[in-house]
Design a protein around this motif. Structure first.
Motif, PDB file in Angstrom:
ATOM      1  N   MET A 226      10.339  34.411  30.212  1.00 36.97           N
ATOM      2  CA  MET A 226      10.767  35.497  31.086  1.00 36.97           C
ATOM      3  C   MET A 226      10.521  36.852  30.428  1.00 36.97           C
ATOM      4  N   PRO A 227       9.756  37.736  31.075  1.00 39.32           N
ATOM      5  CA  PRO A 227       9.537  39.073  30.502  1.00 39.32           C
ATOM      6  C   PRO A 227      10.760  39.970  30.687  1.00 39.32           C
ATOM      7  N   ASP A 228      10.766  41.082  29.967  1.00 43.10           N
ATOM      8  CA  ASP A 228      11.804  42.097  30.146  1.00 43.10           C
ATOM      9  C   ASP A 228      11.432  43.068  31.254  1.00 43.10           C
ATOM     10  N   ALA A 229      10.132  43.122  31.597  1.00 40.98           N
ATOM     11  CA  ALA A 229       9.658  43.969  32.697  1.00 40.98           C
ATOM     12  C   ALA A 229       8.281  43.493  33.121  1.00 40.98           C
ATOM     13  N   VAL A 230       7.952  43.750  34.395  1.00 43.13           N
ATOM     14  CA  VAL A 230       6.651  43.382  34.944  1.00 43.13           C
ATOM     15  C   VAL A 230       6.006  44.619  35.548  1.00 43.13           C
ATOM     16  N   ILE A 231       4.748  44.864  35.190  1.00 46.52           N
ATOM     17  CA  ILE A 231       3.934  45.876  35.859  1.00 46.52           C
ATOM     18  C   ILE A 231       3.016  45.111  36.800  1.00 46.52           C
ATOM     19  N   LEU A 232       3.130  45.355  38.104  1.00 45.94           N
ATOM     20  CA  LEU A 232       2.508  44.478  39.098  1.00 45.94           C
ATOM     21  C   LEU A 232       1.607  45.243  40.051  1.00 45.94           C
ATOM     22  N   ASP A 233       0.333  44.844  40.092  1.00 42.03           N
ATOM     23  CA  ASP A 233      -0.604  45.357  41.088  1.00 42.03           C
ATOM     24  C   ASP A 233      -0.378  44.615  42.405  1.00 42.03           C
TER      25      ASP A 233
ATOM     26  N   PRO B  11      13.014  43.618  35.952  1.00 40.51           N
ATOM     27  CA  PRO B  11      12.481  44.874  36.488  1.00 40.51           C
ATOM     28  C   PRO B  11      10.987  44.763  36.813  1.00 40.51           C
ATOM     29  N   VAL B  12      10.614  45.223  37.997  1.00 36.47           N
ATOM     30  CA  VAL B  12       9.218  45.203  38.441  1.00 36.47           C
ATOM     31  C   VAL B  12       8.798  46.615  38.833  1.00 36.47           C
ATOM     32  N   VAL B  13       7.790  47.123  38.135  1.00 34.41           N
ATOM     33  CA  VAL B  13       7.206  48.414  38.488  1.00 34.41           C
ATOM     34  C   VAL B  13       5.847  48.141  39.132  1.00 34.41           C
ATOM     35  N   VAL B  14       5.704  48.470  40.398  1.00 34.52           N
ATOM     36  CA  VAL B  14       4.447  48.252  41.108  1.00 34.52           C
ATOM     37  C   VAL B  14       3.458  49.346  40.710  1.00 34.52           C
ATOM     38  N   LEU B  15       2.232  48.925  40.397  1.00 34.42           N
ATOM     39  CA  LEU B  15       1.141  49.848  40.079  1.00 34.42           C
ATOM     40  C   LEU B  15       0.008  49.519  41.031  1.00 34.42           C
ATOM     41  N   SER B  16      -0.225  50.388  42.015  1.00 36.65           N
ATOM     42  CA  SER B  16      -1.126  50.015  43.095  1.00 36.65           C
ATOM     43  C   SER B  16      -1.989  51.182  43.560  1.00 36.65           C
TER      44      SER B  16
ATOM     45  N   ALA C 225      18.172  47.864  34.284  1.00 39.33           N
ATOM     46  CA  ALA C 225      18.432  46.424  34.286  1.00 39.33           C
ATOM     47  C   ALA C 225      19.457  46.068  33.218  1.00 39.33           C
ATOM     48  N   GLY C 226      19.351  46.729  32.064  1.00 33.83           N
ATOM     49  CA  GLY C 226      20.321  46.483  31.000  1.00 33.83           C
ATOM     50  C   GLY C 226      21.720  46.877  31.405  1.00 33.83           C
ATOM     51  N   ALA C 227      21.827  48.003  32.126  1.00 32.98           N
ATOM     52  CA  ALA C 227      23.137  48.445  32.597  1.00 32.98           C
ATOM     53  C   ALA C 227      23.698  47.472  33.629  1.00 32.98           C
ATOM     54  N   ALA C 228      22.820  46.922  34.471  1.00 31.70           N
ATOM     55  CA  ALA C 228      23.278  45.982  35.503  1.00 31.70           C
ATOM     56  C   ALA C 228      23.786  44.684  34.895  1.00 31.70           C
ATOM     57  N   GLU C 229      23.241  44.325  33.720  1.00 29.84           N
ATOM     58  CA  GLU C 229      23.665  43.097  33.059  1.00 29.84           C
ATOM     59  C   GLU C 229      24.879  43.316  32.163  1.00 29.84           C
ATOM     60  N   ALA C 230      25.383  44.558  32.147  1.00 26.39           N
ATOM     61  CA  ALA C 230      26.442  44.890  31.201  1.00 26.39           C
ATOM     62  C   ALA C 230      27.720  44.093  31.431  1.00 26.39           C
ATOM     63  N   SER C 231      27.915  43.569  32.627  1.00 27.83           N
ATOM     64  CA  SER C 231      29.127  42.799  32.904  1.00 27.83           C
ATOM     65  C   SER C 231      28.782  41.368  33.294  1.00 27.83           C
ATOM     66  N   LEU C 232      27.941  40.735  32.509  1.00 25.63           N
ATOM     67  CA  LEU C 232      27.505  39.375  32.806  1.00 25.63           C
ATOM     68  C   LEU C 232      28.632  38.388  32.479  1.00 25.63           C
TER      69      LEU C 232
END
Length: 226
Positions: free
Chosen positions: A45-52, A74-79, A119-126
């Protein structure tokens, strides 16, 4: 080390992304099509994805939908698609950000860093609750029927990796890499020993686990029965 998966059908763009990400201390893997990207995610599992979006097999939006069916990575679209409808669709399907080509490398990397921080902040209360077991992964506090259970740092690391992908299979090699680092991908005996310890502490019947499940020869998953 933060692991980024870059997905694009343009080898030149992949090469540029790989060089720039590695120069800034990221661990990088690349994929030229959607199926290869999903295979990488399945293995580690990656920590982030850059996705076309314009991929030769699965459309990028289809890849995004697959990802969102089991992970909030986290997914950052690059298109190259500039139309607002494409951007809206990608964001509606769960993309964290959208960058159009041609792009500025520093801006893209800033967007990736921002997505990872969010994403790290969202996981802060896992917190994981399964029956009478409560695992506060963030605070590293475990209780069973209200009583404190002490887990070692290594046991907590294993629990954290499994909890981040709750219900999903985590392959042995990925779990070893996450907990012990590169070079330990074949030390599956480590996992058997530590999972046995975790089960003794948290499972009602360690010989018949209901939380920490083994897929023989493949990996492990954390499930939360009622």
């Amino acid at each position: 080390m933060t692991f980024v998966l870059a997905v694009d059908d343009d080898p030149a763009i992949l090469r540029t992304l790989s060089i720039n990400l590695r120069a800034r201390g990221y661990d990088v893997e690349t994929a030229g099509d959607g199926r290869s990207a999903l295979q990488v995610v399945d293995e580690r599992m990656p920590d982030a994805v850059i996705l076309d979006l314009g991929l030769p097999d699965l459309d990028g939006v289809a890849v995004l939908k697959r990802l969102r069916s089991f992970t909030q990575v986290p997914v950052v679209v690059l298109s190259a698609r500039h139309e607002s409808d494409d951007k809206v669709e990608a964001l509606d399907e769960g993309a964290d950000d959208y960058v159009t080509k041609p792009f500025d490398m520093e801006e893209l990397l800033a967007r990736v860093r921002s997505a990872i921080r969010r994403a790290g902040a969202a996981e802060a209360s896992l917190v994981v609750v399964a029956g009478d077991v409560r695992l506060d992964v963030t605070e590293r506090r475990a209780t069973r029927a209200g009583d404190e259970v002490r887990l070692t740092p290594t046991e907590w690391h294993i629990v954290e990796v499994l909890a981040r992908r709750q219900g999903r299979l985590v392959r042995q090699a990925e779990l070893l890499h996450e907990v012990w680092g590169p070079g330990y991908d074949r030390e599956t005996n480590y996992l058997r020993v530590y999972l046995a310890q975790i089960r003794r502490k948290l499972e009602s019947d360690p010989s018949r686990p209901t939380m920490f499940i083994t897929d023989p020869g493949i990996g492990y998953r954390l499930v939360t029965p009622g």
